[in-house]
Design an enzyme around this catalytic site. Sequence first.
Site, mmCIF file in Angstrom:
data_model
loop_
_atom_site.group_PDB
_atom_site.id
_atom_site.type_symbol
_atom_site.label_atom_id
_atom_site.label_comp_id
_atom_site.label_asym_id
_atom_site.label_seq_id
_atom_site.Cartn_x
_atom_site.Cartn_y
_atom_site.Cartn_z
ATOM 1 N N ASN A 23 0.879 -1.177 0.000
ATOM 2 C CA ASN A 23 0.000 0.000 0.000
ATOM 3 C C ASN A 23 0.909 1.218 0.000
ATOM 4 O O ASN A 23 1.464 1.578 1.032
ATOM 5 C CB ASN A 23 -0.892 -0.008 1.250
ATOM 6 C CG ASN A 23 -1.717 1.262 1.373
ATOM 7 O OD1 ASN A 23 -1.849 2.014 0.402
ATOM 8 N ND2 ASN A 23 -2.265 1.500 2.546
ATOM 9 N N HIS A 56 -9.611 1.061 4.504
ATOM 10 C CA HIS A 56 -8.341 1.228 5.234
ATOM 11 C C HIS A 56 -8.574 2.131 6.442
ATOM 12 O O HIS A 56 -9.377 3.072 6.375
ATOM 13 C CB HIS A 56 -7.286 1.829 4.300
ATOM 14 C CG HIS A 56 -5.909 1.787 4.892
ATOM 15 N ND1 HIS A 56 -5.464 2.726 5.794
ATOM 16 C CD2 HIS A 56 -4.890 0.899 4.738
ATOM 17 C CE1 HIS A 56 -4.223 2.423 6.161
ATOM 18 N NE2 HIS A 56 -3.857 1.321 5.540
ATOM 19 N N GLU A 78 -6.971 4.499 7.602
ATOM 20 C CA GLU A 78 -6.767 5.939 7.339
ATOM 21 C C GLU A 78 -8.004 6.539 6.668
ATOM 22 O O GLU A 78 -8.369 7.687 6.935
ATOM 23 C CB GLU A 78 -5.503 6.141 6.491
ATOM 24 C CG GLU A 78 -4.250 5.884 7.322
ATOM 25 C CD GLU A 78 -3.028 5.453 6.531
ATOM 26 O OE1 GLU A 78 -2.995 5.616 5.304
ATOM 27 O OE2 GLU A 78 -2.090 4.923 7.168
ATOM 28 N N GLU A 119 -5.689 -5.414 10.143
ATOM 29 C CA GLU A 119 -4.706 -4.370 10.401
ATOM 30 C C GLU A 119 -5.013 -3.672 11.726
ATOM 31 O O GLU A 119 -5.842 -2.740 11.759
ATOM 32 C CB GLU A 119 -4.738 -3.338 9.278
ATOM 33 C CG GLU A 119 -4.337 -3.885 7.930
ATOM 34 C CD GLU A 119 -3.651 -2.826 7.084
ATOM 35 O OE1 GLU A 119 -2.526 -3.073 6.646
ATOM 36 O OE2 GLU A 119 -4.225 -1.742 6.885
ATOM 37 N N GLY A 126 2.112 1.829 10.632
ATOM 38 C CA GLY A 126 3.052 2.955 10.532
ATOM 39 C C GLY A 126 3.748 3.303 11.832
ATOM 40 O O GLY A 126 4.384 4.354 11.933
HETATM 41 C C1 PEP Z 1 -0.835 0.001 5.822
HETATM 42 O O1 PEP Z 1 -0.784 1.136 5.406
HETATM 43 O O2 PEP Z 1 -1.803 -0.707 5.527
HETATM 44 C C2 PEP Z 1 0.255 -0.494 6.663
HETATM 45 C C3 PEP Z 1 0.143 -1.673 7.182
HETATM 46 O O3 PEP Z 1 1.337 0.358 6.845
HETATM 47 P P1 PEP Z 1 2.737 -0.039 7.538
HETATM 48 O O4 PEP Z 1 3.195 -1.339 6.928
HETATM 49 O O5 PEP Z 1 3.643 1.095 7.217
HETATM 50 O O6 PEP Z 1 2.467 -0.197 8.996
#
Ligand code: PEP
Length: 249
Positions: free
Chosen positions: A9, A92, A94, A164, A170
């Site tokens: 992503n 997601h 975000e 997630e 992040g």
């Molecule tokens: C994401 O944006 O879905 C994600 C898992 O980011 P990161 O791997 O940077 O934690």
Amino acid sequence: MRKPILAGNWKMNKTRDEAIHFALTVEPNLPKEGMEAVICAPAIILRDLVKRCEVIHVGAQNMNENVSGAYTGEISPVMLKDTKVEYVILGHSERRAYYNETDEKINAKIARALEYDLKPIVCVGEVLEERENGTTNDVLKRQVTKAFEGIVIANPENVVIAYEPVWAIGTGKSASSEQAEEACKFIRSVLADIYGEEVSNEIRILYGGSVNVKNVEELMSMPDIDGGLVGGASLKEADFVTLCKACVE
Ligand code: PEP
């Protein structure tokens, strides 16, 4: 039985030239079989990426649930299909946090994606407070149940869920492989309640949240984790190749 996926992503990163350079650099080094490498890129470079990629499957990061109309700045499933992308990330964290995407909206997006033969990568996951107060499974059950309400899954291999945990995205603080497995296994049991064991066993469930070249092997060795959704580490060519190789069983 379930082909692993490593989906990058890229979020709001990389110009067209950077993306093409990335694809040309990594493609010769990616596994030829045994997994799918996916890049979910910014919408404006999807068409160029699709044209250049032979091994990498290309996905979008979001999609409007309407087919066309007065939705300034939005991108429809028809447009994604026209661009020949294969996957689309939906829900997601975000998008949920910054753009007020609700479970109901995500449900409508999933329905529309499937109608247009786009493969949704549906993100679910708890925030830190929910993990700490022991309500992770309640949150996952609500998100999965609402996301798939009224949705008929004709081809389970075309539906992907990404667990997630928001506190791991992040932050550099990945869930442990045990925590990730427990959540992915629970999600599969929720899917089994809705669609039955056979369908739930064919749906791929990814883990996402600070996956990197150091923790990927252990995470991918877990039985209910069928790959990764990766942000930061997917931006680096060498890391992306290592992550993809770790997914091959
Ligand atoms: C994401 O944006 O879905 C994600 C898992 O980011 P990161 O791997 O940077 O934690």
